[in-house]
Enzyme design. Sequence first.
Site, PDB file in Angstrom:
ATOM      1  N   ALA A  29       0.966  -1.264   0.084  1.00  0.00           N
ATOM      2  CA  ALA A  29      -0.042   0.142   0.157  1.00  0.00           C
ATOM      3  C   ALA A  29       1.050   1.243  -0.045  1.00  0.00           C
ATOM      4  O   ALA A  29       0.492   2.205   0.635  1.00  0.00           O
ATOM      5  CB  ALA A  29      -0.868  -0.064   1.092  1.00  0.00           C
ATOM      6  N   ASN A  36       3.583   3.711  -2.427  1.00  0.00           N
ATOM      7  CA  ASN A  36       3.214   4.850  -3.320  1.00  0.00           C
ATOM      8  C   ASN A  36       2.696   4.214  -4.513  1.00  0.00           C
ATOM      9  O   ASN A  36       1.799   4.746  -5.199  1.00  0.00           O
ATOM     10  CB  ASN A  36       4.674   5.539  -3.755  1.00  0.00           C
ATOM     11  CG  ASN A  36       5.044   6.470  -2.846  1.00  0.00           C
ATOM     12  OD1 ASN A  36       4.147   7.051  -2.022  1.00  0.00           O
ATOM     13  ND2 ASN A  36       6.241   6.877  -2.447  1.00  0.00           N
ATOM     14  N   VAL A  39       4.981  -6.059 -10.168  1.00  0.00           N
ATOM     15  CA  VAL A  39       5.651  -4.431 -10.131  1.00  0.00           C
ATOM     16  C   VAL A  39       6.877  -4.384  -9.429  1.00  0.00           C
ATOM     17  O   VAL A  39       7.808  -3.579 -10.024  1.00  0.00           O
ATOM     18  CB  VAL A  39       4.654  -3.596  -9.743  1.00  0.00           C
ATOM     19  CG1 VAL A  39       5.109  -2.156 -10.030  1.00  0.00           C
ATOM     20  CG2 VAL A  39       3.319  -3.479 -10.501  1.00  0.00           C
ATOM     21  N   ARG A  47       6.800   6.776 -20.820  1.00  0.00           N
ATOM     22  CA  ARG A  47       7.719   7.697 -20.704  1.00  0.00           C
ATOM     23  C   ARG A  47       8.164   8.010 -22.301  1.00  0.00           C
ATOM     24  O   ARG A  47       8.294   9.191 -22.400  1.00  0.00           O
ATOM     25  CB  ARG A  47       9.025   7.206 -19.774  1.00  0.00           C
ATOM     26  CG  ARG A  47       8.671   7.108 -18.568  1.00  0.00           C
ATOM     27  CD  ARG A  47       9.767   6.521 -17.426  1.00  0.00           C
ATOM     28  NE  ARG A  47       9.574   6.653 -16.235  1.00  0.00           N
ATOM     29  CZ  ARG A  47       9.863   5.772 -15.244  1.00  0.00           C
ATOM     30  NH1 ARG A  47      10.517   4.719 -15.440  1.00  0.00           N
ATOM     31  NH2 ARG A  47       9.320   5.944 -14.127  1.00  0.00           N
ATOM     32  N   HIS A  58      13.688  -4.652 -17.782  1.00  0.00           N
ATOM     33  CA  HIS A  58      13.393  -3.496 -17.078  1.00  0.00           C
ATOM     34  C   HIS A  58      14.780  -3.057 -16.455  1.00  0.00           C
ATOM     35  O   HIS A  58      14.395  -3.000 -15.160  1.00  0.00           O
ATOM     36  CB  HIS A  58      12.256  -3.652 -16.129  1.00  0.00           C
ATOM     37  CG  HIS A  58      11.729  -2.246 -15.712  1.00  0.00           C
ATOM     38  ND1 HIS A  58      11.566  -0.912 -16.265  1.00  0.00           N
ATOM     39  CD2 HIS A  58      11.595  -1.773 -14.551  1.00  0.00           C
ATOM     40  CE1 HIS A  58      11.077  -0.070 -15.539  1.00  0.00           C
ATOM     41  NE2 HIS A  58      11.103  -0.559 -14.665  1.00  0.00           N
TER      42      HIS A  58
HETATM   43  N1  LIG Z   1       8.142  -2.318 -12.530  1.00  0.00           N
HETATM   44  C1  LIG Z   1       8.293  -0.837 -12.509  1.00  0.00           C
HETATM   45  O1  LIG Z   1       8.148  -0.304 -13.698  1.00  0.00           O
HETATM   46  C2  LIG Z   1       8.175  -0.086 -11.135  1.00  0.00           C
HETATM   47  C3  LIG Z   1       8.249   1.031 -11.246  1.00  0.00           C
HETATM   48  C4  LIG Z   1       8.154   1.850 -10.044  1.00  0.00           C
HETATM   49  C5  LIG Z   1       8.343   1.296  -9.017  1.00  0.00           C
HETATM   50  N2  LIG Z   1       8.822  -0.263  -8.835  1.00  0.00           N
HETATM   51  C6  LIG Z   1       9.086  -0.993  -7.893  1.00  0.00           C
HETATM   52  O2  LIG Z   1       7.616  -1.301  -6.908  1.00  0.00           O
HETATM   53  C7  LIG Z   1       7.980  -1.477  -5.820  1.00  0.00           C
HETATM   54  C8  LIG Z   1       7.284  -0.461  -4.659  1.00  0.00           C
HETATM   55  O3  LIG Z   1       7.650   0.770  -4.859  1.00  0.00           O
HETATM   56  P1  LIG Z   1       6.853   2.020  -4.056  1.00  0.00           P
HETATM   57  O4  LIG Z   1       7.398   3.253  -4.650  1.00  0.00           O
HETATM   58  O5  LIG Z   1       5.512   1.684  -4.046  1.00  0.00           O
HETATM   59  O6  LIG Z   1       7.554   1.444  -2.683  1.00  0.00           O
HETATM   60  P2  LIG Z   1       6.856   1.996  -1.187  1.00  0.00           P
HETATM   61  O7  LIG Z   1       7.984   1.850  -0.289  1.00  0.00           O
HETATM   62  O8  LIG Z   1       6.036   3.212  -1.224  1.00  0.00           O
HETATM   63  O9  LIG Z   1       5.786   0.799  -0.912  1.00  0.00           O
HETATM   64  C9  LIG Z   1       6.059  -0.438  -0.887  1.00  0.00           C
HETATM   65  C10 LIG Z   1       5.283  -1.090   0.177  1.00  0.00           C
HETATM   66  O10 LIG Z   1       5.509  -2.474   0.339  1.00  0.00           O
HETATM   67  C11 LIG Z   1       5.269  -2.750   1.654  1.00  0.00           C
HETATM   68  N3  LIG Z   1       5.837  -4.328   1.893  1.00  0.00           N
HETATM   69  C12 LIG Z   1       6.980  -4.542   2.250  1.00  0.00           C
HETATM   70  N4  LIG Z   1       7.292  -5.692   2.450  1.00  0.00           N
HETATM   71  C13 LIG Z   1       6.008  -6.506   2.287  1.00  0.00           C
HETATM   72  C14 LIG Z   1       5.385  -7.942   2.550  1.00  0.00           C
HETATM   73  N5  LIG Z   1       6.105  -8.709   2.612  1.00  0.00           N
HETATM   74  N6  LIG Z   1       4.202  -7.808   2.432  1.00  0.00           N
HETATM   75  C15 LIG Z   1       3.362  -6.855   1.956  1.00  0.00           C
HETATM   76  N7  LIG Z   1       3.643  -5.550   1.852  1.00  0.00           N
HETATM   77  C16 LIG Z   1       4.969  -5.402   2.058  1.00  0.00           C
HETATM   78  C17 LIG Z   1       5.848  -1.808   2.576  1.00  0.00           C
HETATM   79  O11 LIG Z   1       5.225  -1.644   3.909  1.00  0.00           O
HETATM   80  C18 LIG Z   1       5.382  -0.563   1.914  1.00  0.00           C
HETATM   81  O12 LIG Z   1       4.208  -0.117   1.910  1.00  0.00           O
HETATM   82  C19 LIG Z   1       9.484  -1.388  -5.528  1.00  0.00           C
HETATM   83  O13 LIG Z   1      10.118  -2.655  -5.781  1.00  0.00           O
HETATM   84  C20 LIG Z   1       9.917  -0.470  -6.882  1.00  0.00           C
HETATM   85  O14 LIG Z   1      11.204  -0.669  -7.107  1.00  0.00           O
HETATM   86  C21 LIG Z   1       8.575  -0.864 -10.056  1.00  0.00           C
END
Ligand SMILES: NC(=O)c1ccc[n+]([C@@H]2O[C@H](COP(=O)([O-])OP(=O)(O)OC[C@H]3O[C@@H](n4cnc5c(N)ncnc54)[C@H](O)[C@@H]3O)[C@@H](O)[C@H]2O)c1
Length: 309
Positions: free
Chosen positions: A10, A12, A118, A151, A175
Site C-alpha cells: 500500500a 506509493n 511490479v 515515458r 526493465h
Molecule cells: N516495474 C516498474 O516499472 C516499477 C516502477 C516503480 C516502482 N517499482 C517497484 O515497485 C516496488 C514498490 O515501489 P513503491 O514506490 O510503491 O515503494 P513503497 O516503499 O512506497 O511501498 C512498498 C510497500 O511494500 C510494503 N511491503 C514490504 N514488504 C511487504 C510484505 N512482505 N508484504 C506486504 N507488503 C510489504 C511496504 O510496507 C510498503 O508500504 C519497488 O520494488 C519499486 O522498485 C517498479
Amino acid sequence: MRYKVTVVGAGNVGATAAQLIAQSSLADVVLVDVAAELATGKALDMMESAPILGFNSLITGGGSYEPTAGSHVCVVTAGLARKPGMSRDDLLAKNTDIVKDVVSNLVKHSPDTILIIVTNPLDAMCEVARRVSGFPRERVLGMAGVLDAARMRWFIADALNVSVEDVDAFVLGGHGDTMVPLPRYATVNGIPLPQLLAADKIEAINDRTRKGGIEIVNYYKTGSAYYAPGASSYEMVAAILGDKQKILPCAVFLEGEYGLRDLFVGVPCLLGRKGMERVIELELSEEEKAELGKSAEAVRELVNALPAM
Ligand SMILES: NC(=O)c1ccc[n+]([C@@H]2O[C@H](COP(=O)([O-])OP(=O)(O)OC[C@H]3O[C@@H](n4cnc5c(N)ncnc54)[C@H](O)[C@@H]3O)[C@@H](O)[C@H]2O)c1
C-alpha cells in the site's frame, strides 16, 4: 458480477494503482501491506473520496490475505523501492524474500488469479512469482514496458509539441539500463517517428527513456516514481478485466519467441480476460536483435543469482 483486484503493497505505487482501479469502477480493491494500518488507513481515505469522485467500488485494506480470496487479478508492488545510487538490481535479495512470501499467500487464496508483478528488479521478480505460484505463463505478467513506453511517448510528444494521445511507442527487453526503445515502431497518428524527428533527437529520447526511472529517483531522493507506474499497472488490469485484446509491452516468460527461452523479457503481448493471450513477434533489425539479446543476458544473470526455490 463485480471484479476483485488485490494490490499488495500500500505504498506509493500500490496506492496509486488502487485509487485508479477503484475510481474507474473497474473492480473492488483489497489493499494488503505488512504495515496493516497503513493499508487500512489508505483504503478508508480512498473510500472517503468516493462520494466526491462518484465511484462505487469498495476498497478495503489490512494485513491479512483472507479478504483477498477469489481475486481476479493481483498486483504485487510490495518491496523496497530504489534510492539514489541504487540500481534496480540492488534490490534483488530483499525483494526476492518479500515476493516469495506475498505470492505464496496470494495463490493460496486465489488459485485462479492473474498476477501482475511490479516489484523490482522486475524481470527476476516475475521469475520468483512464476516459480512460487506454479502458474502458466499466461497468468504471470510483469509491468515495465507499459511504463517505459509511456515515458518514451511523453518525451516524443514533448519534443514535437503534439498531443500524447497521438503518440505510440514500444520498448522491449528487460526493465533496466539495457531496455530497448524501438523508435522505428514509434508513430505519431500513424506517421513513423523517423519522418518527424532528426536521428540525434531520437537517440536522445531513447537514452532518456532508458534512464527514465533514475531521473525521477534523483528528484525524489527518498523513493522512486509512482504516478506513471501506478497508471501503467492500472492499464494492464483494465486491459485484462475489460477483455480488451489490447497489445501492450509486458514482461512475459518467453518460450522461443524472439529466439529467447525460459526467461522473462519485455515484449508486446495481447492482453485479455485470460491474461497474456499471445506474444506478438515484431520484425527486428540485426542491431535491435543484438540489443535485445544483450538485455536478455542481463536478465539471465540476475535470474541465475536467485536463491533456489
Ligand atoms: N516495474 C516498474 O516499472 C516499477 C516502477 C516503480 C516502482 N517499482 C517497484 O515497485 C516496488 C514498490 O515501489 P513503491 O514506490 O510503491 O515503494 P513503497 O516503499 O512506497 O511501498 C512498498 C510497500 O511494500 C510494503 N511491503 C514490504 N514488504 C511487504 C510484505 N512482505 N508484504 C506486504 N507488503 C510489504 C511496504 O510496507 C510498503 O508500504 C519497488 O520494488 C519499486 O522498485 C517498479
